[in-house]
Enzyme design. Structure first.
Site, PDB file in Angstrom:
ATOM      1  N   ASP A  49      20.980   4.497   5.765  1.00 57.69           N
ATOM      2  CA  ASP A  49      20.211   4.472   7.010  1.00 57.69           C
ATOM      3  C   ASP A  49      21.143   4.350   8.212  1.00 57.69           C
ATOM      4  O   ASP A  49      21.024   5.100   9.195  1.00 57.69           O
ATOM      5  CB  ASP A  49      19.238   3.287   7.009  1.00 57.69           C
ATOM      6  CG  ASP A  49      18.161   3.393   5.949  1.00 57.69           C
ATOM      7  OD1 ASP A  49      17.038   3.777   6.303  1.00 57.69           O
ATOM      8  OD2 ASP A  49      18.446   3.080   4.779  1.00 57.69           O
ATOM      9  N   GLU A  72      15.386   4.464  14.399  1.00 57.27           N
ATOM     10  CA  GLU A  72      14.740   3.297  13.787  1.00 57.27           C
ATOM     11  C   GLU A  72      15.648   2.084  13.718  1.00 57.27           C
ATOM     12  O   GLU A  72      15.209   0.955  13.922  1.00 57.27           O
ATOM     13  CB  GLU A  72      14.256   3.651  12.378  1.00 57.27           C
ATOM     14  CG  GLU A  72      13.551   2.496  11.694  1.00 57.27           C
ATOM     15  CD  GLU A  72      12.988   2.854  10.328  1.00 57.27           C
ATOM     16  OE1 GLU A  72      12.290   2.005   9.756  1.00 57.27           O
ATOM     17  OE2 GLU A  72      13.262   3.966   9.853  1.00 57.27           O
ATOM     18  N   ASP A 137      14.476   9.554  12.118  1.00 49.60           N
ATOM     19  CA  ASP A 137      14.405   8.567  11.042  1.00 49.60           C
ATOM     20  C   ASP A 137      15.499   8.960  10.058  1.00 49.60           C
ATOM     21  O   ASP A 137      15.390  10.002   9.396  1.00 49.60           O
ATOM     22  CB  ASP A 137      13.037   8.580  10.360  1.00 49.60           C
ATOM     23  CG  ASP A 137      12.844   7.369   9.451  1.00 49.60           C
ATOM     24  OD1 ASP A 137      13.859   6.777   9.032  1.00 49.60           O
ATOM     25  OD2 ASP A 137      11.693   7.026   9.138  1.00 49.60           O
ATOM     26  N   ASP A 140      13.603   8.340   5.820  1.00 50.52           N
ATOM     27  CA  ASP A 140      12.194   7.973   5.760  1.00 50.52           C
ATOM     28  C   ASP A 140      11.808   7.839   4.289  1.00 50.52           C
ATOM     29  O   ASP A 140      11.862   8.802   3.529  1.00 50.52           O
ATOM     30  CB  ASP A 140      11.334   9.052   6.422  1.00 50.52           C
ATOM     31  CG  ASP A 140       9.853   8.693   6.402  1.00 50.52           C
ATOM     32  OD1 ASP A 140       9.539   7.503   6.584  1.00 50.52           O
ATOM     33  OD2 ASP A 140       9.030   9.591   6.203  1.00 50.52           O
ATOM     34  N   THR A 142      12.896   4.666   2.482  1.00 51.56           N
ATOM     35  CA  THR A 142      14.068   4.001   1.915  1.00 51.56           C
ATOM     36  C   THR A 142      13.768   3.395   0.546  1.00 51.56           C
ATOM     37  O   THR A 142      14.619   3.414  -0.344  1.00 51.56           O
ATOM     38  CB  THR A 142      14.587   2.908   2.871  1.00 51.56           C
ATOM     39  OG1 THR A 142      14.731   3.471   4.174  1.00 51.56           O
ATOM     40  CG2 THR A 142      15.925   2.375   2.411  1.00 51.56           C
ATOM     41  N   ASP A 296       7.992   8.089  12.226  1.00 50.79           N
ATOM     42  CA  ASP A 296       7.299   8.394  10.977  1.00 50.79           C
ATOM     43  C   ASP A 296       6.434   9.646  11.075  1.00 50.79           C
ATOM     44  O   ASP A 296       5.894  10.087  10.047  1.00 50.79           O
ATOM     45  CB  ASP A 296       6.416   7.213  10.551  1.00 50.79           C
ATOM     46  CG  ASP A 296       7.222   6.053   9.993  1.00 50.79           C
ATOM     47  OD1 ASP A 296       8.337   6.294   9.498  1.00 50.79           O
ATOM     48  OD2 ASP A 296       6.739   4.903  10.070  1.00 50.79           O
TER      49      ASP A 296
END
Length: 352
Positions: A49, A72, A137, A140, A142, A296
């Site tokens: 991430d 994010e 993201d 998306d 995780t 999202d």
């Protein structure tokens, strides 16, 4: 992409940087220990991430320095954990596209501090009706990524509150069965990339390790009128959705239930509508105050809209992407072919 449009440069950079980020995530998947920890909201986060966000923002910020960026993650966990910081930096430093000309169009941070600053650039960003913002993201899904299941790398351009382009990378996406499944994954390749520019259709290509591969236009969704033809994508495990209300809605309409496809990552539900055999998504929140995060949905919404679907809140109102870091004005969601969308709106009013 076939037609010319004002976002040619933006689309090329976005597609390349998403592809490069997917290579990074695939490298993490090959590792036994994925460097997972818990964020304050209890959702899992990995070095993928952080590293993917740094690479994506680095490329976008270099190419479009005046644009805002909405990401994010923030760098707080990395700044407080030297071992995690070192692993993330090693990952960021090791990922490059095989094609030199393509890689030259992008950018990578030159130091750990620059990497941290780029991550935080996304954490500070916001969408408004007066700016141009990139929404991303880095991973998306995780939780499913950690399990080697489906996940997405997402990037969208929002201009004055309106989606202009969206790129979704599904590194584990396997379409051989014609229907998406968490555990039916591409273990040998790099999955697929879906993208769209507003008013110019939606496209899909296989992803590789270098230059962008040729893309094919995605066929528009069939326009249905009979509720028996509704094919829902949903997520039983989602804590924010009222799956019981979803079932009640399907029963009220006389539509098939249970849903045929179950996916954890929100953006992948748009992919399922676009190419995975489904045609409808309903989200009735459990909590009246719940609002979805921008990252999202931005990009995925545009792709299905370009295929003939309407995306709205539960009352049938258009989604406003210019209200910050969430879809603040959007309570719940209905995504369906335009020909039957209004019937779903009316059905929601009747059951609620």
């Amino acid at each position: 992409m076939e037609p010319m449009h004002p976002y040619t440069k933006e689309l090329e950079i976005a597609c390349l940087t998403v592809q490069r980020a997917t290579l990074l995530t695939k490298k993490v998947l090959d590792a036994v220990d994925k460097g997972a920890l818990d964020k304050s909201d209890s959702s899992p986060v990995t070095i993928a991430d952080f590293a993917a966000q740094a690479l994506i923002i680095g490329a976008i910020h270099r190419a479009f320095p005046d644009d805002d960026i909405v990401g994010e993650e923030d760098s707080k966990a990395l700044r407080g954990n030297e071992a995690l910081l070192e692993r993330t930096w090693e990952l960021v430093s090791s990922i490059h596209l095989d094609d030199e000309m393509s890689e030259a169009l992008l950018y990578s941070p030159k130091s750990k501090e620059e990497m941290l600053d780029l991550i935080d650039l996304g954490a500070r960003g916001s969408c408004s009706r007066e700016n141009r913002s990139w929404v991303l993201d880095p991973v998306d899904g995780t939780a499913t990524f950690i399990n080697g299941q489906q996940y997405a790398v997402c990037l969208a351009l929002v201009e004055n509150g309106v989606q202009r382009l969206g790129v979704l990378g599904g590194p584990n996406l396997n379409l051989e069965t014609g229907r998406m499944h968490e555990d039916i994954v591409d273990r040998d390749g790099f999955g697929y990339q879906l993208f769209a520019v507003a008013g110019h259709g939606a496209f899909m290509r296989k992803m590789g390790t270098g230059t962008l591969l040729p893309a094919n236009r995605i066929d528009a969704k069939p326009q249905i009128t009979d509720p028996k033809d509704l094919d829902f994508v949903d997520c039983v495990a989602a804590t924010s959705s009222n799956i019981v209300a979803h079932e009640r809605l399907a029963s009220h309409l006389g539509a098939p239930w249970p849903h045929t496809t179950d996916l954890w990552a929100a953006q992948l539900r748009y992919v399922a509508i676009a190419v995975g055999g489904c045609n409808t998504l309903i989200k009735i929140p459990r909590n009246a105050s719940y609002r979805s995060k921008m990252w999202d949905h931005a990009g995925g919404m545009l792709i299905v809209q370009e295929l003939g679907c309407i995306v709205s809140d539960l009352a049938g109102n258009p989604v406003d992407c210019g209200l910050g870091r969430t879809l603040a004005g959007c309570y719940g969601m209905i995504v369906a072919p335009a020909s039957i969308h209004g019937r779903l709106v009316e059905a929601v009013k009747q059951i609620m």
